[in-house]
Scaffold this motif. Structure first.
Motif, PDB file in Angstrom:
ATOM      1  N   LEU A  54       0.849  -1.184   0.000  1.00 46.71           N
ATOM      2  CA  LEU A  54       0.000   0.000   0.000  1.00 46.71           C
ATOM      3  C   LEU A  54       0.892   1.244   0.000  1.00 46.71           C
ATOM      4  O   LEU A  54       2.021   1.209   0.494  1.00 46.71           O
ATOM      5  N   TYR A  77      -7.072  -3.440   7.490  1.00 44.61           N
ATOM      6  CA  TYR A  77      -7.460  -3.256   6.091  1.00 44.61           C
ATOM      7  C   TYR A  77      -8.931  -3.630   5.891  1.00 44.61           C
ATOM      8  O   TYR A  77      -9.664  -2.962   5.144  1.00 44.61           O
ATOM      9  N   GLY A 236      -3.676  -5.811   0.904  1.00 48.34           N
ATOM     10  CA  GLY A 236      -4.816  -4.906   0.862  1.00 48.34           C
ATOM     11  C   GLY A 236      -6.110  -5.630   1.158  1.00 48.34           C
ATOM     12  O   GLY A 236      -6.120  -6.703   1.767  1.00 48.34           O
TER      13      GLY A 236
END
Length: 417
Positions: A54, A77, A236
């Motif tokens: 990220l 996340y 993610g």
């Protein structure tokens, strides 16, 4: 019994090429690579020194610092994307039956960084057992769904699917089934992963699964290219709000698309390698089409698992040709992992979101980093190489395949197709 219809009314994404759905989609259609040298730890001595991390993400922008410390990154996340999806769906929590709202989340590994950190602390502490009291709640793979349900008061079905890289697609299919069988009205589903860690990179390196193209990370993930040599590790999450169709209509919800069907299968072949003829991949796509009540000719595109591994890409291409026959040459095939890297258990969620956005906007994101055709892959297939293509997309399928031979495929379609 008559099955209920299920629609998508909210989306959330946190990816290596965008920290929300709009950023993610914009970078997808412009062919942006998320690969770069690893910053989370010193990877100098590793065979692979890059990943799709990220970028510009600060968890404290979304979660109170004290609460965030009680969560592994994979759960953080999950919370961030669930929040984006819930805001997108625009629920009034006082007006929904929270006993009929649930959470089914996917993660292939769970709190790997937490496990690594606690064991390292134990070893460095000369064997003194001083463990964080949140060690177990941070590590377990089901805790993300627990956190989400606690935040929104959703008291319906709540569990986590673990099927390696098929985890979040399995979660989505389960959520879809709970609603269409009448057991819930609303489900938050998706998946998250945070395996860009010393143990994650080291473990996948030991398996020879990762690309080692350290001199050029951005072109390392090259699905269907002759010179592909492994996947790029990503991280993610992706979240989707699934809702029973009449329930969504009654509250005037924005509807992105309909979930048409889902399929599952097993290779029953090898712990990490795909069946060489793509048998499991063929079966899962056929199962998905059968579940949706559609034919191969109804499909406009397939978001491939497309990891950029030497064996996997060939097997999946063969499976697509088995399933679609001559129609395979009219499909838009694409592999968004060429940009995001492989998010493992979260891959299915973000790739389904990409498929939904293709339906909404009439654009197929590209498979970037194609330089040389592979003689083992039919060159007449349209893999949407290097540039996005405009197309009226009514039906699209998304494939995910996991270590252990776990296969899952979901089909999304325009409403009332």
């Amino acid at each position: 019994m008559k099955l209920k219809r299920v629609v998508v009314t909210g989306l959330g994404a946190l990816t290596p090429i965008g920290n929300n759905v709009q950023e993610y989609w914009n970078n997808l259609i412009h062919g942006v690579s998320g690969a770069a040298p690893i910053t989370y730890f010193d990877a100098t001595n590793f065979k692979t020194q890059f990943a799709c991390e990220l970028k510009g993400f600060n968890v404290e922008d979304f979660i109170d610092r004290k609460e965030a410390r009680k969560m592994d990154r994979y759960a953080q996340y999950a919370m961030v994307t669930a929040q984006e999806a819930m805001l997108d769906a625009q629920f009034d929590l006082d007006k929904i039956d929270q006993d009929r709202a649930g959470v089914i989340w996917g993660s292939g590994i769970g709190g790997l960084e937490t496990f690594q950190h606690e064991v390292t602390n134990f070893v460095n502490g000369n064997g003194t057992p001083k463990f964080n009291p949140f060690f177990i709640p941070k590590m377990i793979a089901d805790i993300a769904g627990g956190h989400i349900s606690i935040k929104y008061g959703f008291r319906g079905p709540n569990f986590t699917t673990v099927s390696a890289c098929a985890s979040s697609t399995n979660a989505l299919i389960d959520a879809f089934n709970y609603i269409r069988l009448g057991h819930a009205d609303i489900m938050i589903t998706g998946g998250s992963e945070a395996a860009v860690t010393i143990a994650g990179v080291g473990g996948f390196n030991a398996m020879h699964a990762l690309s080692t193209r350290n001199d050029d990370p951005k072109t390392a993930s090259r699905p269907m290219d002759k010179d592909r040599e492994g996947f790029v590790l990503g991280e993610g999450a992706g979240a989707l709000i699934l809702e029973e169709y009449e329930h969504a209509l009654a509250r005037g919800a924005k509807i992105y698309c309909e979930i048409g069907g889902g399929g599952m299968s097993a290779d029953a072949y090898h712990i990490t390698a795909p069946h060489p003829e793509g048998l499991g991949a063929k079966n899962v796509m056929l199962n998905c089409l059968r579940d949706a009540g559609l034919t191969p000719k109804d499909v406009d595109g397939v978001n491939m698992h497309g990891t950029s591994t030497p064996l996997g890409d060939i097997a999946e291409s063969k499976a697509i040709q088995h399933v679609f026959g001559e129609h395979a040459y009219t499909l838009n095939l694409n592999a968004t992992k060429s940009m995001t890297g492989h998010l493992l258990g979260a891959a299915g969620a973000i790739e389904t979101i990409a498929s939904i956005k293709s339906i909404v906007h009439g654009i197929i994101p590209p498979t970037i980093n194609h330089f040389t055709d592979d003689e083992n892959i039919d060159p007449k297939l349209n893999f949407t190489f290097n540039e996005a293509q405009k197309r009226d997309v009514k039906v699209i399928m998304s494939n995910t395949f996991g270590f252990g031979g776990h296969n899952a495929c979901v089909l999304v379609k325009k409403l009332d197709f």
